[in-house]
Scaffold this motif. Structure first.
Motif, short mmCIF file in Angstrom:
data_model
loop_
_atom_site.label_atom_id
_atom_site.label_comp_id
_atom_site.label_asym_id
_atom_site.label_seq_id
_atom_site.Cartn_x
_atom_site.Cartn_y
_atom_site.Cartn_z
N ARG A 10 -11.07 20.76 2.99
CA ARG A 10 -11.02 19.42 2.42
C ARG A 10 -9.72 18.73 2.81
N GLY A 11 -9.70 17.43 2.73
CA GLY A 11 -8.58 16.66 3.24
C GLY A 11 -7.25 17.02 2.61
N LEU A 12 -6.22 16.95 3.42
CA LEU A 12 -4.85 17.12 2.93
C LEU A 12 -4.21 15.75 2.75
N ASP A 13 -5.02 14.77 2.40
CA ASP A 13 -4.52 13.39 2.25
C ASP A 13 -3.33 13.27 1.30
N PRO A 14 -3.34 13.95 0.16
CA PRO A 14 -2.18 13.80 -0.73
C PRO A 14 -0.87 14.28 -0.11
N ILE A 15 -0.96 15.15 0.90
CA ILE A 15 0.24 15.64 1.58
C ILE A 15 0.68 14.66 2.66
N PHE A 16 -0.27 14.15 3.44
CA PHE A 16 0.09 13.30 4.57
C PHE A 16 0.07 11.80 4.25
N ALA A 17 -0.64 11.40 3.20
CA ALA A 17 -0.73 9.97 2.89
C ALA A 17 -0.65 9.71 1.39
N PRO A 18 0.39 10.21 0.73
CA PRO A 18 0.51 9.98 -0.72
C PRO A 18 0.97 8.55 -1.01
N GLN A 19 0.45 8.01 -2.12
CA GLN A 19 0.91 6.70 -2.57
C GLN A 19 2.08 6.83 -3.55
N SER A 20 2.28 8.03 -4.04
CA SER A 20 3.41 8.27 -4.96
C SER A 20 3.89 9.70 -4.77
#
Length: 716
Positions: A12-22
């Protein structure tokens, strides 16, 4: 958690690691030079647009930002937390983050598995939290992550303290923080653009394979550089490499830790000749990664791939060399030969075209343009166009080590190269140039692959060609073989091993088990001709060491006497061994001796090996490996890769060997070891005699070593 659920969780995506908003920084410091202060300082300095929450119970303000006493005090649940407090305190933070529903965590602090039993227990808890909660955790003891375009800096690396790399298409996935950081710095110094960076450290949860899979599907990433020290999950790594291959994104891997010291197998040739690092070569070959062996080569190759775009070197690399010095041309030709890059002569028509422009030039290849290339720089376009128009070579390689530093030459050269590269979009121009940096970047913008030295140029061309072979070949089709249980009888002794392997299609001669001198004599008479006699015992692996082998025995009396000698030797040197009799076999002669074997790698599973056999097998170590099972085509590729292949191909007047029989043996053994992968640790067939074409092959000895579980059962 089921295996399917686990696979979904890993991919599943590692978006919170590479594209966090906070981002919340746990253990934040007001001192921008300290590890707890650098991330906040760099986030602010480089323009991160998201929300930054320093967490420090002793401060109300950190680097001009409101600070908070704990995660619970934050005005929102952050996408990402950076944990800089050590050991047990870090685990407590992660436990609370799970309860709050934080998306991801990067544990930069140490004090875990690298720190003894107590640290190992803490790391096990980190893994448990990730597996049971779904929160992705990078680290611990890692250097974090970076996304350049959005200025996401979840690291304390000093590589970003002053400058940020420019946005670009290269991503770095590294298990080693310092090596990955050095690669990042080298890319920045070279003026190359970076998309993502991650250093995974101890890998309690997120492995390099997970990050590799994520960037393989990342729109900002064109090329992936990967630094591996080990692999904790072979299936995860191969799945990630397959996704990168399917997406058309080349993966350049530097696998470090290649020493074979301490890895020699005690019981057979196969384990020692295979070697764990060579299994990585087989993995990278099957799953489409380009392996390099230095940091510089990895960085240079990655930059070149990014610059080239859709241009190709070709699957069989060859270069037309253009230099303003005969000496440089010779050096470049030497480096090409050392890296397996051909320097093919130009056609007479092309040579005439070059001579018409530069009568004093040497036009054969290398093209020695002499000093006229500087005196008349307009001629460069004609030379390069001639080289690229000639079908003899796929690539033009230019020595530009000095000319681009001279303003009057630079513009002429650059304009000329812009026109000629536009004219030949299907071919590649490679330049040997290190400085000035802005000139190098300008050449790259034209799709020209630039390397700083002659050796780097030719090594780079070889690596770029590997990418083209991978893409031309496409995905490797692997036969799906269900794993079954192998009867323990198969590994009891040599005869039982041969029975099992013969049933799988391996070629063995007729052999008879004798349990008395009289039975041995009758067996020899039935076989006819001289025989070989070997002790059969599940407890004796190295038969000849104890006198358990008699060769070339003829006549009933001699055979009976040989039987007695073998039994006496066993009584003297292995009195506790279980004895199943003596194996009587025909003496086989003729053909080329090879060794055929298989082993089960702890990470990637069964591997098949073929190599030069006989008494020099372990000296020359001329072997080829592939993951099992292999196809007929893959088996032929293995055989042709051997240095000894000319011996099989009719060198020096020899008759060509029966390659069809040899490749059949490789395929059949690979299927056998894949089928019984859970039970077999190793198989050794040595020698395998490969006779002249049409006469087949004959395996003379066989050993099957069960896995550790079965060995332990046998010991009991």
């Amino acid at each position: 958690m089921t295996l399917q659920d686990k696979t979904i969780a890993q991919s599943r995506g590692l978006d919170p690691i590479f594209a966090p908003q906070s981002i919340a920084v746990i253990g934040a410091s007001s001192d921008p030079t300290k590890t707890g202060g650098r991330p906040i300082h760099m986030l602010k300095m480089h323009g991160y647009k998201g929300r930054i929450y320093p967490v420090n119970p002793k401060s109300e303000v950190v680097q001009d930002l409101p600070a908070f006493a704990s995660l619970d005090a934050l005005p929102e649940v952050p996408d990402l937390i950076m944990v800089l407090v050590p050991g047990a305190a870090a685990v407590a933070v992660l436990e609370r983050a799970v309860e709050l529903g934080v998306g991801a965590a990067i544990v930069l602090s140490a004090g875990f598995a690298e720190n003894g039993p107590e640290g190992q227990a803490l790391q096990a808890r980190v893994t448990e939290l990730a597996e049971t909660s779904g929160m992705r955790i990078v680290g611990p003891n890692c250097l974090g992550a970076v996304s350049v375009r959005d200025a996401v800096i979840a690291t304390f690396s000093v590589a970003l303290e002053k400058d940020m790399p420019k946005p670009g298409g290269i991503s770095i996935v590294s298990q080693s923080g310092n090596v990955g950081s050095a690669a990042l710095a080298n890319l920045h110094e070279a003026g190359a653009g970076l998309a993502r960076f991650i250093a995974t450290g101890n890998e309690a949860d997120v492995q390099a394979a997970d990050a590799l899979e994520w960037v393989a599907q990342d729109d900002e990433t064109n090329v992936i550089l990967c630094v591996l020290e080990t692999c904790r999950d072979g299936a995860r790594l191969t799945r990630a490499l397959d996704k990168a291959h399917a997406s058309g994104k080349p993966v350049v891997v530097m696998k470090i830790g290649t020493s074979e010291a301490g890895q020699k197998a005690a019981l057979s040739h196969t384990g020692g000749l295979a070697g764990s690092d060579r299994v990585f070569d087989a993995v990278f070959d099957r799953h489409g990664a380009i392996r390099v062996h230095s940091l510089e080569e990895m960085v240079n190759t990655g930059i070149a791939l990014d610059a080239m775009g859709d241009r190709r070197i070709g699957t069989d690399p060859s270069v037309a060399i253009v230099a303003a010095s005969g000496g440089f041309g010779v050096m470049m030709a030497d480096a090409a030969a050392a890296n397996g890059v051909a320097v093919n002569p130009l056609s007479e028509a092309t040579q005439a075209r070059i001579k018409a422009v530069l009568p004093l030039a040497s036009a054969v290849n290398p093209i020695d343009a002499t000093a006229q290339m500087s005196a008349n720089p307009d001629f460069l376009e004609e030379l390069v166009d001639a080289a690229l128009s000639d079908p003899a070579n796929s690539t033009a390689c230019l020595m530009l080590s000095m000319g681009m530093g001279i303003p009057r030459l630079r513009k002429v050269y650059t304009d000329a190269l812009a026109r000629v590269t536009a004219k030949h979009p299907e071919k590649t121009v490679v330049a040997c140039i290190a400085q000035p940096q802005d000139a190098v970047e300008e050449l790259r913008s034209l799709g020209i692959a630039c390397f700083p030295t002659i050796d780097a140029c030719m090594a780079g061309i070889a690596a770029l060609s590997a990418r083209d072979r991978i893409q031309t070949r496409g995905a490797v089709e692997v036969e799906q073989i269900a794993v079954e249980a192998l009867s323990p009888e198969a590994w009891r002794n040599e005869a039982s091993a041969k029975v099992a392997l013969r049933a799988a299609g391996l070629p063995f001669p007729e052999e008879i088990i004798a349990r008395s001198p009289d039975e041995a004599a009758k067996a020899a008479d039935k076989i006819g001709g001289p025989v070989a006699m070997k002790i059969l015992s599940p407890d004796i692996q190295h038969k000849s060491d104890i006198g358990g082998v008699q060769l070339g025995i003829s006549g009933a009396e001699n055979v009976a006497a040989a039987y007695k000698r073998i039994m006496l030797a066993v009584e003297l040197h292995a009195s506790d061994a279980r004895v199943d009799g003596v194996l009587v076999a025909p003496m086989a002669t003729g053909g080329t001796e090879l060794i055929l074997g298989a082993t089960r790698d702890a990470t990637f599973g069964p591997v098949v090996m073929i190599g030069l056999g006989g008494i020099f097998a372990e000296i020359f170590e001329d072997t080829a490996l592939a993951l099992a099972p292999v196809s007929k085509t893959q088996a032929e590729t293995m055989v042709r890769s051997l240095k000894a292949f000319p011996l099989l191909d009719g060198a020096r007047g020899r008759a060509p060997a029966d390659l069809d029989a040899l490749t059949d043996a490789i395929v059949n053994l690979s299927r056998f070891v894949a089928r019984f992968a859970d039970d077999v640790a190793e198989i050794d067939i040595n020698p395998l005699l490969v006779r002249d074409k049409g006469q087949g092959a004959m395996a003379l000895d066989a050993l099957i070593i069960p896995n550790d579980h079965h060995q332990a059962e046998a010991a009991e």
